[in-house]
Motif scaffolding. Structure first.
Motif, mmCIF file in Angstrom:
data_model
loop_
_atom_site.group_PDB
_atom_site.id
_atom_site.type_symbol
_atom_site.label_atom_id
_atom_site.label_comp_id
_atom_site.label_asym_id
_atom_site.label_seq_id
_atom_site.Cartn_x
_atom_site.Cartn_y
_atom_site.Cartn_z
ATOM 1 N N GLY A 43 2.701 4.833 -0.475
ATOM 2 C CA GLY A 43 2.242 5.511 -1.968
ATOM 3 C C GLY A 43 2.606 4.825 -3.316
ATOM 4 O O GLY A 43 2.946 5.250 -4.329
ATOM 5 N N GLY A 44 2.425 3.485 -3.293
ATOM 6 C CA GLY A 44 2.560 2.504 -4.351
ATOM 7 C C GLY A 44 4.021 2.149 -4.536
ATOM 8 O O GLY A 44 4.632 1.650 -5.721
ATOM 9 N N ILE A 45 4.703 2.077 -3.274
ATOM 10 C CA ILE A 45 6.418 1.551 -3.577
ATOM 11 C C ILE A 45 6.375 0.527 -2.437
ATOM 12 O O ILE A 45 5.743 0.975 -1.082
ATOM 13 C CB ILE A 45 7.326 2.776 -3.480
ATOM 14 N N THR A 46 7.064 -0.192 -2.375
ATOM 15 C CA THR A 46 6.969 -1.258 -1.358
ATOM 16 C C THR A 46 8.314 -1.014 -0.296
ATOM 17 O O THR A 46 7.997 -1.001 0.869
ATOM 18 C CB THR A 46 7.784 -2.861 -1.929
ATOM 19 N N ARG A 47 9.482 -0.255 -0.688
ATOM 20 C CA ARG A 47 10.313 0.264 0.302
ATOM 21 C C ARG A 47 10.355 1.760 0.238
ATOM 22 O O ARG A 47 10.026 2.508 -1.193
ATOM 23 C CB ARG A 47 11.766 -0.420 0.047
ATOM 24 N N GLY A 82 -4.687 7.817 -8.500
ATOM 25 C CA GLY A 82 -5.182 7.784 -7.227
ATOM 26 C C GLY A 82 -4.498 7.242 -5.936
ATOM 27 O O GLY A 82 -4.578 7.297 -4.834
ATOM 28 N N ILE A 83 -3.366 6.881 -6.459
ATOM 29 C CA ILE A 83 -2.310 5.897 -5.501
ATOM 30 C C ILE A 83 -1.105 7.109 -4.971
ATOM 31 O O ILE A 83 -0.357 7.908 -5.792
ATOM 32 C CB ILE A 83 -1.334 5.072 -6.169
ATOM 33 N N ARG A 84 -1.341 7.398 -3.832
ATOM 34 C CA ARG A 84 -0.578 8.457 -3.107
ATOM 35 C C ARG A 84 -0.350 8.075 -1.704
ATOM 36 O O ARG A 84 -1.015 7.287 -1.225
ATOM 37 C CB ARG A 84 -1.006 9.678 -3.117
ATOM 38 N N PRO A 85 0.772 8.567 -0.837
ATOM 39 C CA PRO A 85 0.835 8.134 0.396
ATOM 40 C C PRO A 85 -0.109 8.596 1.241
ATOM 41 O O PRO A 85 -0.960 9.480 1.007
ATOM 42 C CB PRO A 85 2.006 9.014 0.927
#
Length: 400
Positions: A324-328, A340-343
């Protein structure tokens, strides 16, 4: 109007030869050509020479091809961020020039409106080619016998009649020839060859279209696929590093901003300013931390990824989106993340399938080039250019 040229590999271990014409690459539309800068063989050859001339840097050691190396799919892979004069390191990863002819705006933040304009900026950026102004370039092209003859032939201009406009037009004309399609995906999807890609990659394409929603930004049309929407999105890369500073950084940047030239220097020399993304150009908070959607063509041979080169592998990229837009998974979700960015909730197998699909987007010449680089003793693959057709743009003045 002469035809543009197109990089094509004749065989995995063969040198390449020039030909006068070839079909439009499968999977791509005609290259848009601005009406005020038509393609000619002489102009393309001149642009090629300019693109590779290291004398246009303050140290005489850096050319456009330094960061956009034909032997590395027109990138400087595996560098995370590019190195300019005196090994100075900027803040941005060098995107490939391949198929950049189809972009609407240039640089990661879209601060340049067309290919012609883009060509002038690296020359005077302090961490790229490092000239104080364009005068040394003009001195060379007005006095070097080969350039004097070429500019007279191509543009019918001599001496002080030759300006940066002609230099930029020639470089842009050459860059518009760096076009490649004909990937295994193109053979399968557009060429209807059922065996062109693996069953795993076909499953990955289904993920790409549906559960992964990749196609929302990396677009595919009925007759061609650019794999970019030519828009800008905050996908959570880089912006987290300055999130706590946004309140002070944004007004300070706006106060200091005087021109696009100033932006050009700031974003490559100031790591925090770099993460402002498209906002640095438009001043719109809606575009804070937003960067251009890259084409996915040849993505398997142009690592590392993202504007800052922070993601090393294609699997890293897919997992970033899957989170969802996170690396960790423990990272904070950015406050300015695009809607539009989500898991995605992809399984490990679906991630592997999607990566397999992305690997089918590599054109044959660059796949062979990569294979040769991994096994140098096997063959000596060289990248030259072959002619291809192109259609003038209906409206002139800018690249796509």
């Amino acid at each position: 109007m002469g035809p543009p040229i197109h990089t094509v590999l004749a065989g995995a271990c063969a040198s390449l030869i020039c030909t006068l014409a070839m079909a439009q690459p499968l999977g791509l539309p005609p290259v848009p050509i601005p009406s005020d800068n038509p393609q000619t063989p002489g102009k393309i050859a001149l642009g090629d020479k300019l693109f590779n001339d290291k004398r246009f840097s303050s140290t005489g050691e850096v050319s456009c091809a330094t960061c956009h190396d034909p032997k590395k799919a027109f990138t400087d892979s595996p560098l995370i961020t590019s190195e300019g004069i005196n090994k100075l390191t900027g803040t941005r990863n060098a995107p490939t020039v391949i198929n950049s002819a189809y972009f609407s705006l240039f640089f990661w933040d879209g601060r340049s409106p067309n290919m012609e304009d883009q060509a002038q900026h690296p020359i005077v950026n302090p961490v790229e080619m490092g000239l104080a102004d364009h005068d040394p370039v003009l001195k060379i092209v007005r006095t070097d016998p080969e350039y004097v003859a070429a500019f007279a032939k191509v543009f019918d201009k001599r001496g002080e009649q030759v300006t940066m406009k002609e230099v930029q037009q020639a470089i842009a004309s050459f860059e518009r020839t760096i076009v490649s399609g004909d990937s295994p995906f193109d053979q399968w999807y557009y060429g209807k060859r059922a065996d062109a890609i693996s069953t795993q990659a076909q499953r990955g394409f289904d993920v790409f279209l549906n559960k992964g929603r990749c196609v929302s930004c990396h677009t595919i049309e009925q007759n061609y696929a650019l794999f970019t929407d030519n828009r800008f999105h905050n996908i959570g890369v880089g912006i987290n590093r300055i999130q706590s500073d946004v309140g002070t950084l944004v007004p300070a940047f706006l106060q200091a901003k005087t021109s696009i030239e100033a932006v050009d220097k700031a974003v490559l020399t100031n790591p925090k300013a770099s993460e402002l993304g498209r906002f640095a150009v438009t001043d719109s908070l809606d575009e804070l931390g937003a960067f251009k959607t890259s084409t996915l063509r040849n993505v398997a041979v142009t690592a590392p990824f993202m504007h800052d080169g922070s993601l090393a592998t294609l699997r890293d990229v897919v997992e970033h989106y899957n989170n969802g837009g996170i690396t960790r998974k423990t990272d904070h979700v950015n406050d300015f993340l695009s809607g539009g960015i989500r898991p995605l909730d992809l399984t490990d197998d679906e991630i592997s399938d999607l990566v397999a699909f992305l690997e089918t987007l590599t054109s044959p010449q660059f796949a062979a080039q990569k294979a040769a680089s991994l096994n140098p003793a096997s063959c000596n693959v060289s990248t030259t250019r072959m002619a291809a057709t192109a259609t003038p743009a209906r409206t002139g003045g800018t690249a796509p």
